[in-house]
Design a protein around this motif. Sequence first.
Motif, PDB file in Angstrom:
ATOM      1  N   CYS A  70      -2.476  -0.750  -7.523  1.00 57.30           N
ATOM      2  CA  CYS A  70      -2.855   0.566  -7.002  1.00 57.30           C
ATOM      3  C   CYS A  70      -1.730   1.188  -6.186  1.00 57.30           C
ATOM      4  CB  CYS A  70      -4.079   0.448  -6.080  1.00 57.30           C
ATOM      5  SG  CYS A  70      -5.596  -0.072  -6.890  1.00 57.30           S
ATOM      6  N   VAL A  75      -6.457   5.811  -3.634  1.00 54.64           N
ATOM      7  CA  VAL A  75      -7.328   5.666  -2.471  1.00 54.64           C
ATOM      8  C   VAL A  75      -8.353   6.796  -2.439  1.00 54.64           C
ATOM      9  CG1 VAL A  75      -7.399   5.664   0.058  1.00 54.64           C
ATOM     10  CG2 VAL A  75      -5.609   4.398  -1.142  1.00 54.64           C
ATOM     11  N   ALA A 128     -10.272   1.924  -2.787  1.00 57.06           N
ATOM     12  CA  ALA A 128      -9.469   2.567  -3.839  1.00 57.06           C
ATOM     13  C   ALA A 128     -10.129   2.325  -5.192  1.00 57.06           C
ATOM     14  CB  ALA A 128      -8.044   2.017  -3.832  1.00 57.06           C
TER      15      ALA A 128
END
Length: 136
Positions: A70, A75, A128
């Motif tokens: 990520c 997020v 996220a």
Amino acid sequence: MATTRDVVFPANRHALYEAHRYSPAVRSNGLLFVSGQVGSREDGSPEPGLEAQVRRAFENLNAVLAAAGCTFEDVLDVTVFMTDPATHFEKVWRDIVPEYWGKAPYPTATAIGVTWLAGFDFEIKVIAKLPEGAPQ
């Protein structure tokens, strides 16, 4: 029946994970739940000074996010804890956050003033969305 958590650890995890026996992040149902990240050096000690501590907390957060595939773009929700938000919130949100998230709009955010953060002045936790192709 016990469930096995899909735990995510950053490459250079700091001593606080072992000292307090918590997971940096857990993957579940396409989401990544990241534990509160503080401005901790690898030995677990606080980075001196608020701004340096906040930047280190963001770097620690970034390392956990990266370990799960990520980025800050993934997020969705942010919670920050500060020992003196009346004095420091605007500086952190106006000056430091854009270094990591660029321009608004930012994820949803909740800021909470606290009296104790185990020797730290700032903590950030996020949720996220795991990108397609990343382990879910």
